[in-house]
Write a protein that holds these residues in place. Structure first.
Motif, mmCIF file in Angstrom:
data_model
loop_
_atom_site.group_PDB
_atom_site.id
_atom_site.type_symbol
_atom_site.label_atom_id
_atom_site.label_comp_id
_atom_site.label_asym_id
_atom_site.label_seq_id
_atom_site.Cartn_x
_atom_site.Cartn_y
_atom_site.Cartn_z
ATOM 1 N N TYR A 265 4.792 22.525 6.894
ATOM 2 C CA TYR A 265 5.434 23.815 6.447
ATOM 3 C C TYR A 265 4.451 24.754 6.422
ATOM 4 O O TYR A 265 3.337 24.488 5.925
ATOM 5 N N GLN B 51 15.584 26.109 6.763
ATOM 6 C CA GLN B 51 15.351 25.905 5.414
ATOM 7 C C GLN B 51 16.494 26.222 4.833
ATOM 8 O O GLN B 51 17.699 26.952 4.841
ATOM 9 N N GLU B 52 16.746 25.249 3.750
ATOM 10 C CA GLU B 52 17.797 25.170 2.948
ATOM 11 C C GLU B 52 17.765 26.454 1.948
ATOM 12 O O GLU B 52 16.630 26.705 1.380
ATOM 13 N N GLN C 224 9.382 25.407 8.307
ATOM 14 C CA GLN C 224 8.852 24.136 9.019
ATOM 15 C C GLN C 224 8.189 24.605 10.345
ATOM 16 O O GLN C 224 9.003 25.110 11.070
ATOM 17 N N ASN D 286 7.866 19.100 13.222
ATOM 18 C CA ASN D 286 8.889 17.925 12.951
ATOM 19 C C ASN D 286 8.549 16.925 13.882
ATOM 20 O O ASN D 286 9.115 17.187 14.971
ATOM 21 N N ARG E 112 13.568 18.353 16.634
ATOM 22 C CA ARG E 112 13.898 19.645 16.185
ATOM 23 C C ARG E 112 13.466 20.241 14.925
ATOM 24 O O ARG E 112 13.854 19.304 13.881
ATOM 25 N N THR E 113 13.088 21.397 14.410
ATOM 26 C CA THR E 113 12.637 21.666 12.961
ATOM 27 C C THR E 113 14.094 21.939 12.442
ATOM 28 O O THR E 113 14.812 22.313 12.643
ATOM 29 N N HIS E 114 14.051 21.799 11.108
ATOM 30 C CA HIS E 114 14.929 21.993 10.309
ATOM 31 C C HIS E 114 14.830 23.355 9.634
ATOM 32 O O HIS E 114 13.981 24.296 9.438
ATOM 33 N N LYS F 204 5.979 16.067 8.996
ATOM 34 C CA LYS F 204 6.595 17.452 8.705
ATOM 35 C C LYS F 204 5.677 18.357 8.283
ATOM 36 O O LYS F 204 4.814 18.235 7.199
#
Length: 286
Positions: A139, A231-232, A240, A243, A227-229, A137
């Protein structure tokens, strides 16, 4: 997730964890599986072997799974138990993991259903033999914050023509703090400049991610973009931009680690590497 067979018997069903070329029942004897009162065991499919367990049909019905989906703790427990069995089997040879909650009415139904996919299983097993999955991954750091810009002082308002104190006070109040048209243009220019720098920063991050992907594919037998995540909310501000999963020969761990270290230095990107995993990303349809 594979939907449960609607014709499950009243009491038990055959739950299938994975398919492999061969595994001895002694290798499965200590695995709890889903915690049922039945051992995890091999089920012969001829040239292939399924790893199965008898489970209580009522606990794996469509309604029961709907309840599990609403209970995050229970769903995670089942997923971990499923993965534990798959990992144990994969440690002994190439293994095709089946989706969570793959069930059949009986062993014989499982044999018939899985044999229909025998050609695909053989193809996947040849592809992943001696290989593992590595996750990478990438970022992008947040764009640099623009320097605080100084807003020019507004131009002084012209003196009112009236000598009346009330008129002078009203006119001065109306004109006080009113920015000039030049101030507005400068503000819009700054906003456009900030947006342009953000777009450039994102484009540079995407190019760096492409560089990472290209380099990783030189040490991999196959790759797959995931699929990119998103952001939390509580995570540091970062985006990101890649991925991906890479199917790599087991013996090439040093090559993978060395490549990632070199990419961190050359790109300056935040790169996370995880694995080795059972190659879940490479056992789909062929």
């Amino acid at each position: 997730m594979t939907a449960p067979d609607p014709t499950l018997q009243e009491h038990t069903a055959t739950y299938v964890f994975a398919v492999c070329a061969h595994i001895d029942h002694h290798a499965l004897a200590t695995l709890p599986g889903l915690g049922e009162n039945s051992p995890v065991r091999p089920l012969s499919l001829g040239a292939l072997t399924a790893v199965v367990q008898h489970v209580e049909a009522a606990r794996f019905s469509e309604d029961a799974w709907r309840e599990r989906l609403s209970d995050q703790g229970e769903l995670e427990r089942c997923a971990r138990a499923h993965h534990h069995v798959v990992s144990a089997v994969a440690a002994r040879g190439a293994t095709v993991p089946l989706p969570l909650a793959t069930l059949y009415r009986s062993d014989e139904r499982a044999r018939r259903g899985l044999r229909q996919d025998a050609e695909r299983f053989h193809t996947v097993l040849r592809r992943i033999e001696g290989r593992v999955e590595w996750g990478v991954k990438v970022y992008a750091a947040p764009p640099p914050r623009p320097a605080a810009a100084q807003t020019p002082a507004p131009s002084p308002s012209p003196s009112p023509s009236s000598s009346s104190p009330s008129s002078s006070s009203s006119s001065a109040g109306a004109g006080r703090g009113r920015p000039s048209s030049g101030d507005g243009r400068a503000y819009l220019d700054r906003k456009r400049g900030i947006q342009k720098r953000r777009e450039q920063h994102h484009d540079e991050a995407l190019r760096a991610a492409e560089t990472v992907d290209t380099a990783m594919r030189t040490v991999a037998a196959a790759s797959r973009h995931l699929r990119t995540h998103v952001q939390e909310p509580l995570e540091p501000r970062r985006t990101q931009v890649l991925n991906a999963a890479y199917l790599v020969d087991e013996k090439r761990y040093d090559d993978v680690a060395r490549t990632v270290r070199a990419l961190r230095r050359s790109t300056g990107m935040d790169i996370e590497m995880s694995g080795p995993w059972v190659p879940y990303s490479f056992v789909g349809e062929v």
